[in-house]
Scaffold this active site. Sequence first.
Site, mmCIF file in Angstrom:
data_model
loop_
_atom_site.group_PDB
_atom_site.id
_atom_site.type_symbol
_atom_site.label_atom_id
_atom_site.label_comp_id
_atom_site.label_asym_id
_atom_site.label_seq_id
_atom_site.Cartn_x
_atom_site.Cartn_y
_atom_site.Cartn_z
ATOM 1 N N ILE A 11 39.859 52.900 47.902
ATOM 2 C CA ILE A 11 39.138 53.074 49.166
ATOM 3 C C ILE A 11 40.106 53.414 50.300
ATOM 4 C CG2 ILE A 11 37.795 51.866 50.962
ATOM 5 C CD1 ILE A 11 36.243 52.539 48.419
ATOM 6 N N THR A 117 35.466 44.013 50.892
ATOM 7 C CA THR A 117 34.224 43.241 50.750
ATOM 8 C C THR A 117 34.557 41.746 50.784
ATOM 9 O OG1 THR A 117 33.379 45.003 49.367
ATOM 10 C CG2 THR A 117 32.202 42.904 49.274
ATOM 11 N N LYS A 201 26.791 44.267 52.976
ATOM 12 C CA LYS A 201 27.573 44.816 51.865
ATOM 13 C C LYS A 201 27.364 43.996 50.592
ATOM 14 C CE LYS A 201 30.506 46.492 49.154
ATOM 15 N NZ LYS A 201 30.754 47.825 48.708
ATOM 16 N N ASN A 205 25.240 45.096 46.687
ATOM 17 C CA ASN A 205 25.701 44.976 45.299
ATOM 18 C C ASN A 205 24.929 43.901 44.538
ATOM 19 O OD1 ASN A 205 27.419 47.087 45.555
ATOM 20 N ND2 ASN A 205 29.295 45.888 45.670
ATOM 21 N N ARG A 241 6.237 52.427 44.278
ATOM 22 C CA ARG A 241 7.008 51.306 44.851
ATOM 23 C C ARG A 241 7.789 50.532 43.794
ATOM 24 N NH1 ARG A 241 2.527 51.847 47.757
ATOM 25 N NH2 ARG A 241 1.281 50.488 46.412
ATOM 26 N N CYS A 255 33.219 45.372 41.484
ATOM 27 C CA CYS A 255 32.365 45.061 42.642
ATOM 28 C C CYS A 255 31.123 44.285 42.230
ATOM 29 C CB CYS A 255 31.937 46.357 43.321
ATOM 30 S SG CYS A 255 33.345 47.345 43.812
ATOM 31 N N LYS A 313 32.064 52.339 33.498
ATOM 32 C CA LYS A 313 30.832 53.144 33.551
ATOM 33 C C LYS A 313 31.148 54.603 33.244
ATOM 34 C CE LYS A 313 30.487 54.355 38.452
ATOM 35 N NZ LYS A 313 29.597 54.405 39.603
HETATM 36 N N1 SAJ Z 1 24.821 49.807 35.292
HETATM 37 C C1 SAJ Z 1 23.802 49.510 34.378
HETATM 38 N N2 SAJ Z 1 22.568 50.026 34.594
HETATM 39 C C2 SAJ Z 1 22.295 50.832 35.649
HETATM 40 C C3 SAJ Z 1 23.312 51.129 36.582
HETATM 41 C C4 SAJ Z 1 24.561 50.595 36.378
HETATM 42 O O1 SAJ Z 1 24.021 48.781 33.393
HETATM 43 O O2 SAJ Z 1 21.151 51.288 35.760
HETATM 44 C C5 SAJ Z 1 26.169 49.262 35.102
HETATM 45 C C6 SAJ Z 1 27.237 50.337 35.005
HETATM 46 O O3 SAJ Z 1 27.345 50.830 33.697
HETATM 47 C C7 SAJ Z 1 28.466 49.577 35.442
HETATM 48 C C8 SAJ Z 1 27.923 48.602 36.481
HETATM 49 O O4 SAJ Z 1 26.529 48.540 36.274
HETATM 50 O O5 SAJ Z 1 29.030 48.837 34.373
HETATM 51 C C9 SAJ Z 1 28.217 48.959 37.928
HETATM 52 O O6 SAJ Z 1 28.046 50.348 38.141
HETATM 53 P P1 SAJ Z 1 27.318 50.934 39.445
HETATM 54 O O7 SAJ Z 1 27.313 52.404 39.356
HETATM 55 O O8 SAJ Z 1 26.023 50.257 39.625
HETATM 56 O O9 SAJ Z 1 28.237 50.414 40.663
HETATM 57 P P2 SAJ Z 1 29.789 50.569 41.059
HETATM 58 O O10 SAJ Z 1 30.433 49.245 40.776
HETATM 59 O O11 SAJ Z 1 30.411 51.766 40.484
HETATM 60 O O12 SAJ Z 1 29.679 50.784 42.634
HETATM 61 C C10 SAJ Z 1 28.944 49.858 43.424
HETATM 62 C C11 SAJ Z 1 28.046 50.671 44.375
HETATM 63 N N3 SAJ Z 1 27.074 49.798 45.001
HETATM 64 C C12 SAJ Z 1 25.775 50.116 45.050
HETATM 65 O O13 SAJ Z 1 25.320 51.095 44.526
HETATM 66 C C13 SAJ Z 1 24.891 49.176 45.788
HETATM 67 C C14 SAJ Z 1 28.917 51.382 45.420
HETATM 68 O O14 SAJ Z 1 28.104 52.051 46.363
HETATM 69 C C15 SAJ Z 1 29.827 50.362 46.118
HETATM 70 O O15 SAJ Z 1 30.643 50.985 47.105
HETATM 71 C C16 SAJ Z 1 30.704 49.738 45.060
HETATM 72 O O16 SAJ Z 1 29.860 49.031 44.130
HETATM 73 C C17 SAJ Z 1 31.676 48.789 45.743
HETATM 74 O O17 SAJ Z 1 32.859 49.164 45.877
HETATM 75 O O18 SAJ Z 1 31.250 47.732 46.209
#
Ligand code: SAJ
Length: 427
Positions: A11, A117, A201, A205, A241, A255, A313
Site C-alpha cells: 500500500i 488498518t 475499514k 472486511n 436485494r 486482511c 486468491k
Molecule cells: N474469497 C472467497 N469467496 C469469495 C470471495 C473471496 O472464498 O466470494 C476468499 C478469497 O479466495 C481469499 C479471501 O476470500 O482467500 C480474501 O479475498 P478478497 O478478494 O475477498 O479480499 P482481499 O483480502 O484481497 O482484499 C480485501 C478487500 N476488502 C473488501 O473487498 C471489503 C480490499 O478492498 C481491502 O483493501 C483489503 O481486503 C485490505 O487490504 O484490507
Amino acid sequence: MKVTVIGLGYIGLPTAAMLALNGNVVQGYDASPTVRDGLRSDAGYIADQEVRVLTQRAISSGNFLISNRLEAAEAYIICVPTPNAADGRPNLSYVQSASYDVARLLKPDDLVILESTVPPGTTERIVGTAVRERGLSLDDIHLAHCPERVTPGAIVTELRRNSRIIGGRRPEDGEAARSLYASFVESNIYVTDSRTAELVKVIENTFRDVNIALANELALLCEELGVDAREAIRLANKHPRVDILNPGPGVGGHCIPIDPSFLADAHPFLTELIQTARRVNARMPNHVVRRIHELVPIPPYGRKIALLGASYKANVDDSRESPTQKIDELLREQGYETAVFDPVASGFVRTLASSLEDALHDADAVVLIVDHDVFSTIKPEVAGEYMRGRILVDARGFFDASTWQAGGFQVYTLGSPRVMGTLATHA
Ligand code: SAJ
C-alpha cells in the site's frame, strides 16, 4: 506538498508513487534495508506489474526518493502492517514505533495520516500519545486516519478509482488530509471522524468475511441437501436485494481473516456473529481434507495429492494466510505425500513443485485450491497421463465437472452434493 511515506509495502509504495506523480515531493522510508536497496537498484522485485511500472515512473520523475532514514516533511503517511500476534490480538507495535519516529520530526501545522488498518480508537490513542509525549498539543498538528481500500490484483486502478474515507481528529484535520488525497483520487472522498473511519475499514472486511461464511455454510448444507450450492447462490442472487459471495476452501490474505479480530478481541461478548463467521471460514480447509480423505483413503502405504494454487486468491502472488498452507499441513499430518504447484505465487512456506507435470506425477488426486486463470488450460486427458489415480477435488467450482468426468475422472466440487464419475478403486 512535501510528503514522507513510512512503510513501502503493497500500500505504502503505490501510494507514495501516486503522490509523487501528482504534484507532490515524496520521500519513502522502509525499515527494511532490503526493501530500500531493492527499490533503489530496480523496482523489479515487486511482483505486481502495474505497481512496478508506477514505481519506476515515480522514481524517474525525480519526485520520489527512497530515504535511509525518516526525513522531515509537511505530511507523513504511516502505512506499516498490523498483523495478528501469535495470541490472535492485533499487533500494533509497528504503528507505535512509526508514530514515535514521526513525532520526533513534527512541527506545528504538519499533517499525520495513519493508513494502516487498526482497531477503532487507535489513531488518537497511539499516534496521539506519541505526539503529546513529544511535547506538542494535538491541536498544533493535523491528525487523520485514511484507511486503504485496494485489492491486490487491481491496486493501481483501485487507488485512483475507489472512493476514500477520511477520518479527521477534527473536521479541519479531515479537510487537510482530503486535499492531499485529492491530488490523485478520482472518486469521492468522504470526511468523517477518525474513530468512525477506523470502524468503517474494519467492517468492510468483516462484512466480506461474514458473507463468505454464509456461502461456505450453504455449501456444507447443500452437500447434505442434495442441491448444488453455486447454482442455488446464483439464483438467489437474481433477487435485487441478495448478493451472496462464493464458497471456497477458506479465506486467506492478510486482511479479511485478521481484521474481524480487531473488533472481536476488544468486544468478545458483542461479536458472536463475527466470531462464528471466522470459525466457519477457518474450518473450510478441514472440510476439503475430509473430502479428500473419503475419496483417497490412506492405505498402509502412502498416497500422493497434487495441490494446485498456493497463493491466497486468484491471480495474485501473495501467499499469506493461504488456505493451501493449512490443507497441505493437514494432509501431510495424515500421512499423504503432497506436491504444491503454483506458477503465480511467491513466498509459500515450502518449496513448490517445479512444474505441473512434477506435481501431477503419480498423484492419486489433484485438488484445485486457487482459481488462477492459468489453470484453465489444464485438460483432464493430459493431467490423467501423469497421474496414478483419476480424482479431481475442485474447491472453487472452477473446472467443468462433466468435461473431467468424460475424461475418466471422478469429480467432487465443493458445495456440490454428489461425486461425479465412477468410484475409483483404491488398492
Ligand atoms: N474469497 C472467497 N469467496 C469469495 C470471495 C473471496 O472464498 O466470494 C476468499 C478469497 O479466495 C481469499 C479471501 O476470500 O482467500 C480474501 O479475498 P478478497 O478478494 O475477498 O479480499 P482481499 O483480502 O484481497 O482484499 C480485501 C478487500 N476488502 C473488501 O473487498 C471489503 C480490499 O478492498 C481491502 O483493501 C483489503 O481486503 C485490505 O487490504 O484490507
